[in-house]
Design a protein around this motif. Structure first.
Motif, PDB file in Angstrom:
ATOM      1  N   MET A 148     -21.377   8.390   0.062  1.00  0.00           N
ATOM      2  CA  MET A 148     -20.066   8.902  -0.322  1.00  0.00           C
ATOM      3  C   MET A 148     -19.025   8.482   0.707  1.00  0.00           C
ATOM      4  SD  MET A 148     -19.179  12.852  -1.239  1.00  0.00           S
ATOM      5  CE  MET A 148     -18.401  13.448   0.248  1.00  0.00           C
ATOM      6  N   ILE A 149     -17.923   7.891   0.232  1.00  0.00           N
ATOM      7  CA  ILE A 149     -16.842   7.498   1.138  1.00  0.00           C
ATOM      8  C   ILE A 149     -15.896   8.691   1.274  1.00  0.00           C
ATOM      9  CG2 ILE A 149     -14.934   5.875   1.492  1.00  0.00           C
ATOM     10  CD1 ILE A 149     -16.467   4.079  -0.639  1.00  0.00           C
ATOM     11  N   LEU A 205     -15.690  15.274 -11.705  1.00  0.00           N
ATOM     12  CA  LEU A 205     -16.862  15.219 -10.823  1.00  0.00           C
ATOM     13  C   LEU A 205     -16.863  13.924 -10.005  1.00  0.00           C
ATOM     14  CD1 LEU A 205     -19.532  16.590 -13.323  1.00  0.00           C
ATOM     15  CD2 LEU A 205     -18.490  17.820 -11.395  1.00  0.00           C
ATOM     16  N   ARG A 206     -16.479  12.838 -10.670  1.00  0.00           N
ATOM     17  CA  ARG A 206     -16.430  11.541 -10.013  1.00  0.00           C
ATOM     18  C   ARG A 206     -15.482  11.537  -8.819  1.00  0.00           C
ATOM     19  NH1 ARG A 206     -18.920   6.467  -9.648  1.00  0.00           N
ATOM     20  NH2 ARG A 206     -17.364   4.840  -9.524  1.00  0.00           N
ATOM     21  N   TYR A 207     -14.340  12.197  -9.003  1.00  0.00           N
ATOM     22  CA  TYR A 207     -13.344  12.271  -7.924  1.00  0.00           C
ATOM     23  C   TYR A 207     -13.685  13.368  -6.908  1.00  0.00           C
ATOM     24  CZ  TYR A 207     -10.124   9.118 -10.459  1.00  0.00           C
ATOM     25  OH  TYR A 207      -9.542   8.045 -11.082  1.00  0.00           O
ATOM     26  N   GLU A 208     -14.799  14.026  -7.136  1.00  0.00           N
ATOM     27  CA  GLU A 208     -15.245  15.109  -6.251  1.00  0.00           C
ATOM     28  C   GLU A 208     -14.238  16.256  -6.149  1.00  0.00           C
ATOM     29  OE1 GLU A 208     -16.247  12.923  -2.738  1.00  0.00           O
ATOM     30  OE2 GLU A 208     -17.853  11.859  -3.764  1.00  0.00           O
ATOM     31  N   TYR A 209     -13.594  16.515  -7.281  1.00  0.00           N
ATOM     32  CA  TYR A 209     -12.679  17.657  -7.342  1.00  0.00           C
ATOM     33  C   TYR A 209     -13.465  18.953  -7.540  1.00  0.00           C
ATOM     34  CZ  TYR A 209      -8.773  14.372  -7.908  1.00  0.00           C
ATOM     35  OH  TYR A 209      -7.839  13.389  -7.742  1.00  0.00           O
ATOM     36  N   LEU A 210     -14.690  18.817  -8.022  1.00  0.00           N
ATOM     37  CA  LEU A 210     -15.603  19.964  -8.178  1.00  0.00           C
ATOM     38  C   LEU A 210     -16.984  19.496  -7.742  1.00  0.00           C
ATOM     39  CD1 LEU A 210     -14.953  21.363 -11.796  1.00  0.00           C
ATOM     40  CD2 LEU A 210     -14.488  22.575  -9.660  1.00  0.00           C
ATOM     41  N   PRO A 211     -17.778  20.374  -7.105  1.00  0.00           N
ATOM     42  CA  PRO A 211     -19.136  19.960  -6.723  1.00  0.00           C
ATOM     43  C   PRO A 211     -20.062  19.941  -7.947  1.00  0.00           C
ATOM     44  CG  PRO A 211     -18.464  22.019  -5.606  1.00  0.00           C
ATOM     45  CD  PRO A 211     -17.450  21.731  -6.663  1.00  0.00           C
ATOM     46  N   PHE A 245      -3.159  16.779 -13.743  1.00  0.00           N
ATOM     47  CA  PHE A 245      -4.208  15.845 -13.342  1.00  0.00           C
ATOM     48  C   PHE A 245      -4.181  14.636 -14.260  1.00  0.00           C
ATOM     49  CE2 PHE A 245      -8.820  14.633 -13.635  1.00  0.00           C
ATOM     50  CZ  PHE A 245      -8.853  14.007 -12.398  1.00  0.00           C
ATOM     51  N   THR A 246      -3.293  13.714 -13.961  1.00  0.00           N
ATOM     52  CA  THR A 246      -3.146  12.516 -14.786  1.00  0.00           C
ATOM     53  C   THR A 246      -2.796  11.374 -13.845  1.00  0.00           C
ATOM     54  OG1 THR A 246      -0.758  12.594 -15.048  1.00  0.00           O
ATOM     55  CG2 THR A 246      -2.037  13.977 -16.545  1.00  0.00           C
ATOM     56  N   TRP A 247      -2.595  10.218 -14.400  1.00  0.00           N
ATOM     57  CA  TRP A 247      -2.139   9.082 -13.594  1.00  0.00           C
ATOM     58  C   TRP A 247      -0.788   9.394 -12.956  1.00  0.00           C
ATOM     59  CZ3 TRP A 247      -5.650   5.397 -13.038  1.00  0.00           C
ATOM     60  CH2 TRP A 247      -6.583   5.188 -14.052  1.00  0.00           C
ATOM     61  N   ASP A 248      -0.068  10.363 -13.549  1.00  0.00           N
ATOM     62  CA  ASP A 248       1.310  10.578 -13.128  1.00  0.00           C
ATOM     63  C   ASP A 248       1.473  11.458 -11.896  1.00  0.00           C
ATOM     64  OD1 ASP A 248       2.410   8.964 -15.079  1.00  0.00           O
ATOM     65  OD2 ASP A 248       2.268  10.557 -16.579  1.00  0.00           O
ATOM     66  N   THR A 249       0.461  12.212 -11.553  1.00  0.00           N
ATOM     67  CA  THR A 249       0.604  13.013 -10.323  1.00  0.00           C
ATOM     68  C   THR A 249      -0.222  12.332  -9.249  1.00  0.00           C
ATOM     69  OG1 THR A 249      -1.325  14.404 -10.661  1.00  0.00           O
ATOM     70  CG2 THR A 249       0.755  15.146 -11.640  1.00  0.00           C
ATOM     71  N   GLN A 250       0.200  12.455  -8.062  1.00  0.00           N
ATOM     72  CA  GLN A 250      -0.473  11.778  -6.948  1.00  0.00           C
ATOM     73  C   GLN A 250      -0.737  12.797  -5.856  1.00  0.00           C
ATOM     74  OE1 GLN A 250      -1.370   8.828  -7.722  1.00  0.00           O
ATOM     75  NE2 GLN A 250      -0.040   8.569  -9.499  1.00  0.00           N
ATOM     76  N   ASP A 251      -1.161  13.976  -6.287  1.00  0.00           N
ATOM     77  CA  ASP A 251      -1.329  15.068  -5.328  1.00  0.00           C
ATOM     78  C   ASP A 251      -2.757  15.613  -5.446  1.00  0.00           C
ATOM     79  OD1 ASP A 251      -1.369  17.510  -4.028  1.00  0.00           O
ATOM     80  OD2 ASP A 251       0.676  18.028  -4.635  1.00  0.00           O
ATOM     81  N   ARG A 252      -3.613  15.146  -4.559  1.00  0.00           N
ATOM     82  CA  ARG A 252      -5.031  15.477  -4.642  1.00  0.00           C
ATOM     83  C   ARG A 252      -5.295  16.982  -4.537  1.00  0.00           C
ATOM     84  NH1 ARG A 252     -10.330  13.467  -4.109  1.00  0.00           N
ATOM     85  NH2 ARG A 252     -11.616  14.699  -2.691  1.00  0.00           N
ATOM     86  N   ALA A 253      -4.589  17.636  -3.642  1.00  0.00           N
ATOM     87  CA  ALA A 253      -4.809  19.078  -3.456  1.00  0.00           C
ATOM     88  C   ALA A 253      -4.483  19.830  -4.754  1.00  0.00           C
ATOM     89  CB  ALA A 253      -3.947  19.596  -2.300  1.00  0.00           C
ATOM     90  N   ARG A 254      -3.403  19.419  -5.396  1.00  0.00           N
ATOM     91  CA  ARG A 254      -3.015  20.082  -6.639  1.00  0.00           C
ATOM     92  C   ARG A 254      -4.032  19.763  -7.749  1.00  0.00           C
ATOM     93  NH1 ARG A 254       1.677  18.923 -10.770  1.00  0.00           N
ATOM     94  NH2 ARG A 254       1.174  20.664 -12.138  1.00  0.00           N
ATOM     95  N   ASP A 255      -4.493  18.507  -7.801  1.00  0.00           N
ATOM     96  CA  ASP A 255      -5.492  18.119  -8.803  1.00  0.00           C
ATOM     97  C   ASP A 255      -6.764  18.961  -8.668  1.00  0.00           C
ATOM     98  OD1 ASP A 255      -3.757  16.227  -9.737  1.00  0.00           O
ATOM     99  OD2 ASP A 255      -4.812  14.497  -8.897  1.00  0.00           O
ATOM    100  N   ILE A 256      -7.158  19.198  -7.419  1.00  0.00           N
ATOM    101  CA  ILE A 256      -8.361  20.014  -7.180  1.00  0.00           C
ATOM    102  C   ILE A 256      -8.139  21.436  -7.703  1.00  0.00           C
ATOM    103  CG2 ILE A 256      -9.755  21.107  -5.359  1.00  0.00           C
ATOM    104  CD1 ILE A 256      -9.523  18.418  -3.814  1.00  0.00           C
TER     105      ILE A 256
END
Lengths: 201, 201
Positions: free
Chosen positions: B1-2, A138-144, A96-107
């Motif tokens: 929320m978008i 939380l901001r990226y809504e990866y966790l509620p 979970f950094t600038w270097d990965t671009q995979d939202r599912a994996r970040d979650i």
């Protein structure tokens, strides 16, 4: 500039001390705090690290879960490694950094980090648990947020929990006991200075 | 929320990473910074302590001079003591606290602390020198700001100097490379909670 004699200055100090002592004496509650470091300025993770190390200095156990790679790095790790019995450091941010671009994996990685935080909070042998950069998650809504608040409100009474990261959600600020906003007044990055050992990492 | 799809989110992240990488690549200068932590909020000394300990974690030497008793205490001391070769910690604040009411003595103690800071800055074996709560000393006019600025402007190029304390003088902010203001959003002292180990000291 107001000029004062030493006697005037001493009398003013005495009065200030009296007021200060009265205030301190009225504070008697000890409890684990929910602490939030937010804002765009520097020092959010560094002050959390400082508190964790100070707790170690008191001989008490801390847990640190790092949600974003790099917020705590080599310098911090060397110190934590020097006190293996008093610190558990979990850098979860590999995925979970600038270097990965995979939202599912970040979650998935955020969830894994949060499971570590929950485990540490549930274990009252930890005097302090730091969830470094959880606000970003939380901001990226990866966790509620609600799930995080539920765990914080059910934490052992004496456990301190420190959450860092810019853009702390309003609901977390509401739930917290101690909230500090780090505001950037001046930053050398603007004049071409790069991140340096000790200062940034 | 978008609401965004994962693909949209990933594209947005890729763009952000590209901009971020470009900015980082443009920063090439390494130099010792003048760093100021000010404001009424928590974390000024704690973040300075965190930076000092991080520097120790990088195997580099730090000097810490404490101008006000208690800003760094038992927890910090235990950590510094664990790395005697990499840290010199000078708590000078014995005579300069709420508890003494002797301005002439406070000035003498401030001067003594400043002499330690000057000695450490002049010695380039220190990668970082922390002048903890020096801003308070300047605020009370126990030391002339001009004298402090003269020493900072003549410091060895690679030495980082960290100055903490509320009410940093404008001239110091002007001279600094990195200035963060810690703003108090919420403080538990207001609800009767006392200072606690690890959190405050």
């Amino acid at each position: 500039m107001i000029m004062r004699t030493d006697d005037e200055q001493n009398a003013k100090s005495a009065k200030r001390k009296e007021v200060h002592d009265k205030i301190v004496a009225s504070k008697t509650i000890e409890k684990g705090l929910i602490i939030v470091h937010t804002g765009k300025g520097k020092g959010k993770s560094t002050a959390a690290f400082g508190m964790a190390v100070r707790m170690i200095g008191h001989g008490r156990k801390v847990g640190v879960v790092q949600f974003v790679k790099g917020a705590m790095a080599t310098g911090e790790k060397a110190i934590f490694d020097a006190f293996p019995d008093l610190c558990e450091f979990k850098p979860m941010g590999e995925g979970f950094t600038w270097d990965t671009q995979d939202r599912a994996r970040d979650i998935a990685v955020a969830r894994e980090g949060w499971d570590e935080v929950k485990r540490m909070i549930a274990d009252s042998s930890y005097a302090m648990v730091v969830a470094d950069e959880l606000n970003i998650v939380l901001r990226y809504e990866y966790l509620p947020v609600d799930e995080v608040l539920a765990v914080l409100s059910a934490k052992p009474e004496m456990t301190h929990v420190v959450v860092t990261g810019r853009n702390a959600p309003d609901a977390l600020i509401e739930a917290a006991d101690l909230v500090t906003e780090m505001t950037q007044v001046k930053h050398p990055f603007r004049s071409g200075v790069k991140a340096q050992a000790g200062v940034e990492f």
